[in-house]
Scaffold this motif. Structure first.
Motif, PDB file in Angstrom:
ATOM      1  N   LYS A 162      40.410  36.933  47.336  1.00 29.38           N
ATOM      2  CA  LYS A 162      41.404  36.345  46.432  1.00 29.38           C
ATOM      3  C   LYS A 162      42.216  37.373  45.643  1.00 29.38           C
ATOM      4  O   LYS A 162      43.394  37.195  45.466  1.00 29.38           O
ATOM      5  N   THR A 163      41.618  38.443  45.145  1.00 27.18           N
ATOM      6  CA  THR A 163      42.410  39.385  44.358  1.00 27.18           C
ATOM      7  C   THR A 163      42.729  40.622  45.196  1.00 27.18           C
ATOM      8  O   THR A 163      42.097  40.885  46.216  1.00 27.18           O
ATOM      9  N   ASN A 164      43.699  41.377  44.718  1.00 27.28           N
ATOM     10  CA  ASN A 164      44.031  42.638  45.370  1.00 27.28           C
ATOM     11  C   ASN A 164      43.578  43.809  44.524  1.00 27.28           C
ATOM     12  O   ASN A 164      44.144  44.884  44.570  1.00 27.28           O
ATOM     13  N   VAL A 170      37.917  47.758  39.814  1.00 32.11           N
ATOM     14  CA  VAL A 170      38.843  48.345  38.841  1.00 32.11           C
ATOM     15  C   VAL A 170      39.726  47.219  38.315  1.00 32.11           C
ATOM     16  O   VAL A 170      40.670  46.799  38.968  1.00 32.11           O
ATOM     17  N   ALA A 171      39.408  46.715  37.134  1.00 26.97           N
ATOM     18  CA  ALA A 171      40.106  45.534  36.606  1.00 26.97           C
ATOM     19  C   ALA A 171      41.402  45.905  35.899  1.00 26.97           C
ATOM     20  O   ALA A 171      42.353  45.127  35.890  1.00 26.97           O
ATOM     21  N   VAL A 172      41.428  47.081  35.284  1.00 25.86           N
ATOM     22  CA  VAL A 172      42.633  47.552  34.580  1.00 25.86           C
ATOM     23  C   VAL A 172      42.730  49.052  34.814  1.00 25.86           C
ATOM     24  O   VAL A 172      41.718  49.752  34.775  1.00 25.86           O
ATOM     25  N   SER A 230      46.293  34.999  37.244  1.00 22.65           N
ATOM     26  CA  SER A 230      44.856  35.002  37.017  1.00 22.65           C
ATOM     27  C   SER A 230      44.220  36.228  37.664  1.00 22.65           C
ATOM     28  O   SER A 230      44.544  36.577  38.793  1.00 22.65           O
ATOM     29  N   GLY A 231      43.356  36.887  36.908  1.00 22.46           N
ATOM     30  CA  GLY A 231      42.617  38.022  37.450  1.00 22.46           C
ATOM     31  C   GLY A 231      43.330  39.358  37.367  1.00 22.46           C
ATOM     32  O   GLY A 231      42.835  40.367  37.855  1.00 22.46           O
ATOM     33  N   CYS A 232      44.512  39.409  36.716  1.00 18.52           N
ATOM     34  CA  CYS A 232      45.276  40.667  36.698  1.00 18.52           C
ATOM     35  C   CYS A 232      44.787  41.635  35.622  1.00 18.52           C
ATOM     36  O   CYS A 232      45.254  42.764  35.551  1.00 18.52           O
ATOM     37  N   GLY A 233      43.861  41.192  34.769  1.00 15.64           N
ATOM     38  CA  GLY A 233      43.302  42.126  33.789  1.00 15.64           C
ATOM     39  C   GLY A 233      43.717  41.899  32.349  1.00 15.64           C
ATOM     40  O   GLY A 233      43.481  42.755  31.488  1.00 15.64           O
ATOM     41  N   THR A 252      49.034  35.238  27.850  1.00 17.88           N
ATOM     42  CA  THR A 252      49.433  33.918  28.368  1.00 17.88           C
ATOM     43  C   THR A 252      49.786  33.983  29.849  1.00 17.88           C
ATOM     44  O   THR A 252      50.075  35.047  30.394  1.00 17.88           O
ATOM     45  N   HIS A 253      49.724  32.823  30.483  1.00 17.33           N
ATOM     46  CA  HIS A 253      50.250  32.647  31.840  1.00 17.33           C
ATOM     47  C   HIS A 253      51.675  32.146  31.774  1.00 17.33           C
ATOM     48  O   HIS A 253      52.368  32.100  32.767  1.00 17.33           O
ATOM     49  N   ASP A 254      52.027  31.667  30.595  1.00 19.66           N
ATOM     50  CA  ASP A 254      53.205  30.814  30.458  1.00 19.66           C
ATOM     51  C   ASP A 254      54.420  31.657  30.096  1.00 19.66           C
ATOM     52  O   ASP A 254      54.450  32.320  29.062  1.00 19.66           O
TER      53      ASP A 254
HETATM   54  N1  LIG Z   1      32.153  40.903  33.654  1.00 20.22           N
HETATM   55  C1  LIG Z   1      32.803  41.133  34.780  1.00 20.22           C
HETATM   56  N2  LIG Z   1      32.196  41.717  35.841  1.00 20.22           N
HETATM   57  C2  LIG Z   1      32.855  41.975  36.983  1.00 20.22           C
HETATM   58  N3  LIG Z   1      34.169  41.718  37.168  1.00 20.22           N
HETATM   59  C3  LIG Z   1      34.822  41.127  36.165  1.00 20.22           C
HETATM   60  C4  LIG Z   1      34.178  40.809  34.916  1.00 20.22           C
HETATM   61  N4  LIG Z   1      35.104  40.234  34.103  1.00 20.22           N
HETATM   62  C5  LIG Z   1      36.241  40.205  34.823  1.00 20.22           C
HETATM   63  N5  LIG Z   1      36.081  40.743  36.036  1.00 20.22           N
HETATM   64  C6  LIG Z   1      37.112  40.902  37.064  1.00 20.22           C
HETATM   65  O1  LIG Z   1      38.147  41.697  36.549  1.00 20.22           O
HETATM   66  C7  LIG Z   1      39.409  41.181  36.931  1.00 20.22           C
HETATM   67  C8  LIG Z   1      40.263  40.941  35.697  1.00 20.22           C
HETATM   68  O2  LIG Z   1      39.705  39.869  34.966  1.00 20.22           O
HETATM   69  P1  LIG Z   1      40.371  39.316  33.631  1.00 20.22           P
HETATM   70  O3  LIG Z   1      39.430  38.321  33.093  1.00 20.22           O
HETATM   71  O4  LIG Z   1      40.752  40.459  32.778  1.00 20.22           O
HETATM   72  O5  LIG Z   1      41.660  38.623  34.232  1.00 20.22           O
HETATM   73  P2  LIG Z   1      42.761  37.748  33.466  1.00 20.22           P
HETATM   74  O6  LIG Z   1      44.075  38.396  33.723  1.00 20.22           O
HETATM   75  O7  LIG Z   1      42.361  37.515  32.066  1.00 20.22           O
HETATM   76  O8  LIG Z   1      42.705  36.386  34.304  1.00 20.22           O
HETATM   77  P3  LIG Z   1      42.847  34.848  33.786  1.00 20.22           P
HETATM   78  O9  LIG Z   1      44.308  34.612  33.664  1.00 20.22           O
HETATM   79  O10 LIG Z   1      42.248  34.076  34.917  1.00 20.22           O
HETATM   80  O11 LIG Z   1      42.093  34.705  32.519  1.00 20.22           O
HETATM   81  C9  LIG Z   1      39.134  39.922  37.731  1.00 20.22           C
HETATM   82  O12 LIG Z   1      39.245  40.221  39.090  1.00 20.22           O
HETATM   83  C10 LIG Z   1      37.732  39.573  37.405  1.00 20.22           C
HETATM   84  O13 LIG Z   1      37.087  38.970  38.506  1.00 20.22           O
END
Ligand SMILES: Nc1ncnc2c1ncn2[C@@H]1O[C@H](COP(=O)(O)OP(=O)(O)OP(=O)(O)O)[C@@H](O)[C@H]1O
Ligand SMILES: [Mg+2]
Length: 389
Positions: free
Chosen positions: A26-28, A37-39, A58-61, A211-213
């Motif tokens: 689902k994510t890249n 690497v979330a951010v 969703s999931g961009c960090g 926000t998403h919005d």
């Molecule tokens: N505790 C964790 N352990 C492992 N991976 C995580 C953890 N928390 C988040 N991630 C991963 O890090 C990435 C970023 O997550 P994050 O929650 O920051 O996204 P987001 O932009 O807030 O998304 P959303 O809009 O869905 O809230 C996602 O791919 C998520 O699966």
């Protein structure tokens, strides 16, 4: 009140059983030996009292970034400064930051005033001061009459206000808000958006708002940070990201209905840069040519984008031939949906023009001609990058 500096912030979540290399779908996001690497490379200077909005899919960090600022998540690499002081290893409670969560997270057994006063109670503030502050905050948020109720006796919007009240009661230097309005219905969300704008005028705090919005992003932010797959795509004022989106991804997030896209080519002759759009040759204004030259734009096939408000029916004149598929009467404007060479296109036409003439929407199936000023178009290269500087 505080300025913040985020320098090359990076967050790697260690692997769990289902994030092993290649198994996460689902994510890249980049997945390395160390983890997900979330951010990464997140750098941003935030001015005192600035309102920053983080936006992205969703999931961009976004939440991860907020949590690193709040101290709820360890910073893997990079530095966070608040008012010039390095904060990486400072406990959350000593950062003078409050966070509002999407889920409200109120204490169900406590009354509204106890919920709001809770952070002060934790800090052993005397009762009289707590009462005074709770009263002030309740007035700002217009919830005075609910102070003796329990959270379950409140509507979603009222609960969210209590959550905001609890976050601002001790006047934090920085207020972090993670999708605070996403649980509310559309009407309440609009209302609360205005409330947040008013709140901002009443308290001296730096805001980071997730926000998403895109409407929230555009209307609330002094600057917007658009994120994708853990990377910042663009940072700018709402006007800047609207007028000069850095790439096609940003375009997808800012502006509704979405920008229209056509196929074209960037060419150069003795007169300078020019383009073709769906085969039609068009000249470019000098300003745009200069920006293309400054960016050393290479001659190539391009995706040309025009926002729906800037396309207009050209009557009998030259333009792109479009087949009308649907017209939607929106009140002050009509949205005309159609196709140009098989590509979907939407045009927004004011119902009444500046001379008071009513727009006669075309019939479904009719062929119309669309034109636009090339000053208002965007040229993107093969990687979706904006070719202008
Ligand atoms: N505790 C964790 N352990 C492992 N991976 C995580 C953890 N928390 C988040 N991630 C991963 O890090 C990435 C970023 O997550 P994050 O929650 O920051 O996204 P987001 O932009 O807030 O998304 P959303 O809009 O869905 O809230 C996602 O791919 C998520 O699966
Ligand atoms: Mg999130």
């Amino acid at each position: 009140m505080a300025s913040l500096q985020l320098k090359n912030l990076k967050k790697i979540y260690p692997h769990s059983a289902n994030t092993r290399k290649g198994t996460e779908k689902k994510t890249n996001l980049q997945i390395t030996e160390e983890g997900v690497v979330a951010v990464q490379d997140f750098s941003l200077d935030i001015a005192d009292k600035e309102f920053i909005v983080l936006v992205g899919p969703s999931g961009c960090g976004k939440t991860t970034t907020l949590r690193m600022v709040a101290g709820l998540e360890e910073i893997t690499a990079g530095e966070l400064y608040i008012d010039g002081k390095l904060m990486n290893d400072v406990e959350p409670k000593n950062r003078d930051i409050s966070m509002v969560f999407q889920s409200y997270a109120l204490y169900p057994h406590l009354k509204v005033w106890e919920n709001i006063g809770f952070p002060l109670k934790l800090r052993k503030v005397d009762k009289a001061t707590i009462r005074k502050r709770v009263k002030e905050v309740a007035e700002i948020l217009d919830i005075t009459e609910y102070l003796d109720r329990k959270p379950k006796e409140l509507s979603g919007g009222q609960r969210q206000r209590v959550a905001i009240g609890r976050a601002i009661v001790r006047e934090p230097k920085v207020l972090l808000m993670d999708e605070p309005l996403s649980n509310l219905d559309a009407k309440l969300r609009n209302h609360m958006r205005t409330e947040i704008i008013k709140l901002r005028q009443k308290i001296n705090t730096t805001f980071i708002y997730v926000t998403h919005d895109q409407t929230e992003a555009m209307t609330l932010g002094d600057r917007i940070v658009i994120m994708k797959d853990g990377f910042i795509q663009q940072i700018g004022t709402p006007q800047e990201v609207y007028d000069h989106p850095a790439n096609l991804f940003v375009v997808g997030f800012i502006g509704t209905p979405q920008m229209n896209f056509f196929e074209g080519e960037l060419l150069h002759s003795a007169e300078g840069y020019h383009i073709t759009v769906e085969g039609h040759p068009m000249s470019l204004p000098m300003e745009k040519q200069n920006r293309l030259a400054a960016a050393n734009a290479q001659l190539q096939k391009i995706t040309m984008g025009v926002r729906p408000d800037y396309l207009y029916p050209a009557g009998e004149r030259e333009g792109l031939a479009a087949r009308v598929e649907v017209t939607e009467m929106m009140g002050s404007e009509v949205h005309v949906h159609g196709s140009v060479n098989g590509k979907d296109v939407v045009v927004i036409v004011p119902t009444v023009d500046k001379d008071g003439r009513h727009f006669q929407p075309p019939e479904v199936g009719e062929e119309i001609r669309l034109d636009f000023s090339t000053e208002l178009c965007h040229l993107f290269g093969g990687h979706g990058e904006n070719l202008e500087k």
